[in-house]
Scaffold this active site. Structure first.
Site, PDB file in Angstrom:
ATOM      1  N   SER A 245       0.757  -1.114   0.139  1.00 48.60           N
ATOM      2  CA  SER A 245      -0.062   0.051  -0.105  1.00 48.60           C
ATOM      3  C   SER A 245       0.871   1.213   0.002  1.00 48.60           C
ATOM      4  CB  SER A 245      -0.634   0.031   1.377  1.00 48.60           C
ATOM      5  OG  SER A 245      -1.344   1.185   1.603  1.00 48.60           O
TER       6      SER A 245
ATOM      7  N   TYR B 133      -2.221  -1.508  10.921  1.00 47.77           N
ATOM      8  CA  TYR B 133      -2.370  -2.011   9.672  1.00 47.77           C
ATOM      9  C   TYR B 133      -1.189  -1.675   8.766  1.00 47.77           C
ATOM     10  CZ  TYR B 133      -3.912  -2.112   4.952  1.00 47.77           C
ATOM     11  OH  TYR B 133      -3.859  -2.399   3.430  1.00 47.77           O
TER      12      TYR B 133
ATOM     13  N   LYS C 139       1.855  -3.903   6.867  1.00 50.38           N
ATOM     14  CA  LYS C 139       2.417  -3.936   5.258  1.00 50.38           C
ATOM     15  C   LYS C 139       3.957  -3.855   5.242  1.00 50.38           C
ATOM     16  CE  LYS C 139      -1.365  -4.686   3.349  1.00 50.38           C
ATOM     17  NZ  LYS C 139      -1.756  -6.050   2.913  1.00 50.38           N
TER      18      LYS C 139
HETATM   19  P1  NAD Z   1     -10.939  -7.336   1.057  1.00 49.80           P
HETATM   20  O1  NAD Z   1     -11.341  -7.226   2.533  1.00 49.80           O
HETATM   21  O2  NAD Z   1     -12.063  -7.188   0.236  1.00 49.80           O
HETATM   22  O3  NAD Z   1     -10.282  -8.760   0.586  1.00 49.80           O
HETATM   23  C1  NAD Z   1      -9.545  -9.347   1.322  1.00 49.80           C
HETATM   24  C2  NAD Z   1      -9.945 -10.951   1.273  1.00 49.80           C
HETATM   25  O4  NAD Z   1      -9.104 -11.743   2.191  1.00 49.80           O
HETATM   26  C3  NAD Z   1     -11.424 -11.032   1.928  1.00 49.80           C
HETATM   27  O5  NAD Z   1     -12.227 -11.734   1.103  1.00 49.80           O
HETATM   28  C4  NAD Z   1     -11.136 -11.623   3.470  1.00 49.80           C
HETATM   29  O6  NAD Z   1     -12.186 -12.656   3.436  1.00 49.80           O
HETATM   30  C5  NAD Z   1      -9.702 -12.506   3.130  1.00 49.80           C
HETATM   31  N1  NAD Z   1      -9.055 -12.845   4.192  1.00 49.80           N
HETATM   32  C6  NAD Z   1      -8.560 -12.152   5.186  1.00 49.80           C
HETATM   33  N2  NAD Z   1      -7.897 -12.684   6.052  1.00 49.80           N
HETATM   34  C7  NAD Z   1      -7.706 -14.086   5.691  1.00 49.80           C
HETATM   35  C8  NAD Z   1      -7.245 -15.157   6.083  1.00 49.80           C
HETATM   36  N3  NAD Z   1      -6.357 -15.124   7.170  1.00 49.80           N
HETATM   37  N4  NAD Z   1      -7.252 -16.428   5.165  1.00 49.80           N
HETATM   38  C9  NAD Z   1      -7.937 -16.204   4.276  1.00 49.80           C
HETATM   39  N5  NAD Z   1      -8.729 -15.182   3.818  1.00 49.80           N
HETATM   40  C10 NAD Z   1      -8.569 -14.093   4.366  1.00 49.80           C
HETATM   41  O7  NAD Z   1      -9.866  -6.441   0.703  1.00 49.80           O
HETATM   42  P2  NAD Z   1      -9.295  -5.669  -0.410  1.00 49.80           P
HETATM   43  O8  NAD Z   1      -9.538  -4.222  -0.658  1.00 49.80           O
HETATM   44  O9  NAD Z   1      -9.354  -6.569  -1.604  1.00 49.80           O
HETATM   45  O10 NAD Z   1      -7.697  -5.815  -0.229  1.00 49.80           O
HETATM   46  C11 NAD Z   1      -6.909  -6.685  -0.806  1.00 49.80           C
HETATM   47  C12 NAD Z   1      -5.656  -6.585  -0.381  1.00 49.80           C
HETATM   48  O11 NAD Z   1      -4.889  -5.309  -0.753  1.00 49.80           O
HETATM   49  C13 NAD Z   1      -5.208  -6.449   1.002  1.00 49.80           C
HETATM   50  O12 NAD Z   1      -4.080  -7.143   1.574  1.00 49.80           O
HETATM   51  C14 NAD Z   1      -5.258  -5.088   1.320  1.00 49.80           C
HETATM   52  O13 NAD Z   1      -4.540  -4.867   2.694  1.00 49.80           O
HETATM   53  C15 NAD Z   1      -4.530  -4.737   0.124  1.00 49.80           C
HETATM   54  N6  NAD Z   1      -4.782  -2.910  -0.048  1.00 49.80           N
HETATM   55  C16 NAD Z   1      -6.127  -2.754  -0.403  1.00 49.80           C
HETATM   56  C17 NAD Z   1      -6.205  -1.267  -0.540  1.00 49.80           C
HETATM   57  C18 NAD Z   1      -7.602  -0.668  -0.562  1.00 49.80           C
HETATM   58  O14 NAD Z   1      -7.817   0.425  -0.398  1.00 49.80           O
HETATM   59  N7  NAD Z   1      -8.715  -1.671  -0.773  1.00 49.80           N
HETATM   60  C19 NAD Z   1      -5.062  -0.372  -0.527  1.00 49.80           C
HETATM   61  C20 NAD Z   1      -3.780  -0.902  -0.549  1.00 49.80           C
HETATM   62  C21 NAD Z   1      -3.581  -2.363  -0.282  1.00 49.80           C
HETATM   63  C1  WQD Z   2      -9.814   9.155   0.795  1.00 48.94           C
HETATM   64  C2  WQD Z   2      -9.855  10.671   1.480  1.00 48.94           C
HETATM   65  C3  WQD Z   2     -10.311  11.154   3.806  1.00 48.94           C
HETATM   66  C4  WQD Z   2     -14.349   9.501   4.049  1.00 48.94           C
HETATM   67  C5  WQD Z   2      -7.225   4.388   3.357  1.00 48.94           C
HETATM   68  C6  WQD Z   2      -6.091   3.653   4.170  1.00 48.94           C
HETATM   69  C7  WQD Z   2      -4.916   3.131   3.268  1.00 48.94           C
HETATM   70  C8  WQD Z   2      -5.509   2.540   2.065  1.00 48.94           C
HETATM   71  C9  WQD Z   2      -6.326   3.082   1.439  1.00 48.94           C
HETATM   72  C10 WQD Z   2      -5.255   0.084   2.509  1.00 48.94           C
HETATM   73  C11 WQD Z   2      -9.319  11.356   2.732  1.00 48.94           C
HETATM   74  C12 WQD Z   2     -11.474  11.600   2.825  1.00 48.94           C
HETATM   75  C13 WQD Z   2     -13.011   9.912   3.497  1.00 48.94           C
HETATM   76  C14 WQD Z   2     -15.119  10.327   4.373  1.00 48.94           C
HETATM   77  C15 WQD Z   2     -13.817  12.126   3.586  1.00 48.94           C
HETATM   78  N1  WQD Z   2      -5.801   1.135   2.425  1.00 48.94           N
HETATM   79  N2  WQD Z   2     -12.911  11.082   3.334  1.00 48.94           N
HETATM   80  N3  WQD Z   2     -15.016  11.632   4.193  1.00 48.94           N
HETATM   81  O1  WQD Z   2      -7.365   7.525   3.903  1.00 48.94           O
HETATM   82  O2  WQD Z   2      -6.290   7.558   1.538  1.00 48.94           O
HETATM   83  O3  WQD Z   2      -6.675   5.502   2.926  1.00 48.94           O
HETATM   84  O4  WQD Z   2      -7.492   3.603   2.486  1.00 48.94           O
HETATM   85  O5  WQD Z   2      -3.943   0.088   2.378  1.00 48.94           O
HETATM   86  O6  WQD Z   2      -4.200   2.474   4.090  1.00 48.94           O
HETATM   87  O7  WQD Z   2      -5.604   4.523   5.326  1.00 48.94           O
HETATM   88  O8  WQD Z   2      -8.699   6.591   1.792  1.00 48.94           O
HETATM   89  O9  WQD Z   2     -11.052   6.496   1.270  1.00 48.94           O
HETATM   90  O10 WQD Z   2     -10.327   6.600   3.717  1.00 48.94           O
HETATM   91  O11 WQD Z   2     -10.164   8.762   2.175  1.00 48.94           O
HETATM   92  O12 WQD Z   2     -13.548  13.241   3.718  1.00 48.94           O
HETATM   93  O13 WQD Z   2     -16.352   9.840   4.716  1.00 48.94           O
HETATM   94  O14 WQD Z   2     -11.426  11.191   1.624  1.00 48.94           O
HETATM   95  O15 WQD Z   2     -10.145  12.353   4.540  1.00 48.94           O
HETATM   96  O16 WQD Z   2      -8.855  12.528   2.205  1.00 48.94           O
HETATM   97  P1  WQD Z   2      -7.366   7.017   2.653  1.00 48.94           P
HETATM   98  P2  WQD Z   2     -10.168   6.990   2.407  1.00 48.94           P
END
Ligand code: NAD
Ligand code: WQD
Length: 343
Positions: free
Chosen positions: A126, A153, A157
């Site tokens: 991330s 969290y 990562k």
């Molecule tokens: P998500 O929660 O939709 O998907 C994660 C999946 O993993 C879920 O289906 C959950 O049931 C499964 N899971 C969790 N722990 C598990 C375990 N121990 N064994 C088996 N399954 C398990 O999340 P996502 O948004 O699809 O994110 C996927 C990956 O990308 C994650 O590693 C997340 O940290 C990373 N990521 C997400 C974002 C975001 O904003 N969505 C941003 C950066 C990184």
């Molecule tokens: C985006 C912008 C808020 C909600 C998070 C995790 C990060 C990554 C992605 C996994 C920000 C603003 C939000 C609301 C708002 N995940 N906001 N009102 O903060 O960039 O990151 O998700 O790795 O680790 O921290 O994403 O979608 O929460 O916010 O004004 O009700 O929207 O302040 O500027 P963020 P977000």
């Protein structure tokens, strides 16, 4: 064709990636414990692709169960590891749950991979690892310093990236691709799969679409006094389908390129930063739906502005996130309408 193991494959990004992999001819086995997703996602994937991925309802932290999956599918050539807990606020409340799940799953997976001589892993990291980059590092590239994590969290990562590097150092046959996602948004254009947040959404776009659907009264914009052109925070919102395609490119490079480094890191973003207020305006323009909102105080721990320098992924992976933002926002609204039965 080669088989890819997708952990967390019924989740948001994993399901979209499974679709893209299968459409490129890969066989996919999903493992997911359904802690944050539904088994119905498999039907959505099958409806889009025309065939079903294999699925095992197991926890990635369970060595025996994971080992059995590798025994059942000896044709696995690589793994994409999405499975993790991802709610930043929850991780502050329950740090041990996050350390156990996110660290434990990766360690177990790497152990089982070594046992079965599977040597390719793509890992979901991330942009959170960069914290707030210095002004001279915006857009942020892969050489920007890692900053102390603002949440357990985010720390998982960083630790996971280190675990992968240490294991690659010890085991020269391991190849890893670390993908640092910026802010994934949107849904598959079919509206058969998309994001399913639990409870009140913490992320911006699900909150916007739920407000548009009438589930929430109004969006609260967290701060308009930042040092940005309109005072609201800036992020790099990347379409989940574009993001999914980057995983296919990463897998292809791992399977076919001999000249790669053992551990490669890529930023996955568009290269464009959008403010919260701009995103609201773009959503209204894309969908014709007005979003009631008010400005409230800053959210603790928020980064002021961050967006990606994606040149490395553009050139080395031959990938670009180029779906226009209005198309992306329209896909999110189509999905929200689909799950809420709105015409
Ligand atoms: P998500 O929660 O939709 O998907 C994660 C999946 O993993 C879920 O289906 C959950 O049931 C499964 N899971 C969790 N722990 C598990 C375990 N121990 N064994 C088996 N399954 C398990 O999340 P996502 O948004 O699809 O994110 C996927 C990956 O990308 C994650 O590693 C997340 O940290 C990373 N990521 C997400 C974002 C975001 O904003 N969505 C941003 C950066 C990184
Ligand atoms: C985006 C912008 C808020 C909600 C998070 C995790 C990060 C990554 C992605 C996994 C920000 C603003 C939000 C609301 C708002 N995940 N906001 N009102 O903060 O960039 O990151 O998700 O790795 O680790 O921290 O994403 O979608 O929460 O916010 O004004 O009700 O929207 O302040 O500027 P963020 P977000």
């Amino acid at each position: 064709m080669a088989r890819i193991l997708v952990t967390g494959g019924t989740g948001y990004i994993g399901s979209h990636t499974t679709v893209e992999l299968m459409q490129q001819g890969y066989d996919v086995t999903i493992v997911d414990n359904l802690s944050n997703s539904s088994i119905d996602v498999i039907d959505g994937i099958a409806a889009i692709v025309g065939r079903r991925p294999e699925f095992a309802n197991i926890d990635c932290g369970n060595f025996v169960d994971l080992d059995n999956v590798f025994k059942t599918y000896p044709d696995i050539v690589g793994v994409i590891h999405f499975a993790a807990s991802k709610a930043v606020g929850e991780s502050v409340e329950k740090p041990l749950l996050y350390y156990r799940n996110n660290i434990g799953s990766l360690v177990t997976l790497l152990e089982v991979m070594a046992e079965h001589d599977v040597s390719n892993i793509v890992f979901s990291s991330s942009c959170t690892v960069y914290g707030q980059p210095d002004a001279n590092h915006l857009p942020v590239d892969e050489t920007a310093p890692i900053q102390k994590a603002l949440s357990p969290y985010g720390n998982t990562k960083q630790i996971n990236e280190e675990i992968i590097c240490d294991q690659a150092h010890a085991n020269k046959s391991l190849h890893a691709t670390i993908l640092r996602y910026f802010n994934p948004i949107g849904a598959h254009p079919s509206a058969l799969i998309g994001e399913l947040p639990n409870g009140v959404p913490q992320n911006l776009l699900p909150f916007i679409t739920q407000t548009a659907a009438g589930l929430r009264q109004e969006l609260k914009v967290f701060g308009n006094d930042y040092n940005t052109p309109d005072g609201s925070c800036i992020r790099d919102y990347i379409y989940v389908v574009d993001l999914a395609k980057a995983h296919v490119k990463a897998v292809e490079r791992m399977l076919n390129c001999n000249e790669r480094e053992q551990v490669e890191i890529f930023n996955l973003g568009t290269g464009n930063g959008l403010s919260v207020l701009t995103l609201i305006n773009e959503f209204e323009a894309a969908t014709g739906v007005k979003i009631p909102y008010s400005i409230v105080g800053r959210r603790e721990g928020d980064i002021e502005q961050v967006w990606a320098e994606p040149k490395k992924a553009n050139t080395v992976l031959g990938w670009k996130a180029d779906t226009p933002i209005r198309e992306v926002l329209a896909s999110a609204w189509k999905w929200e309408k689909h799950i809420r039965n709105i015409k």
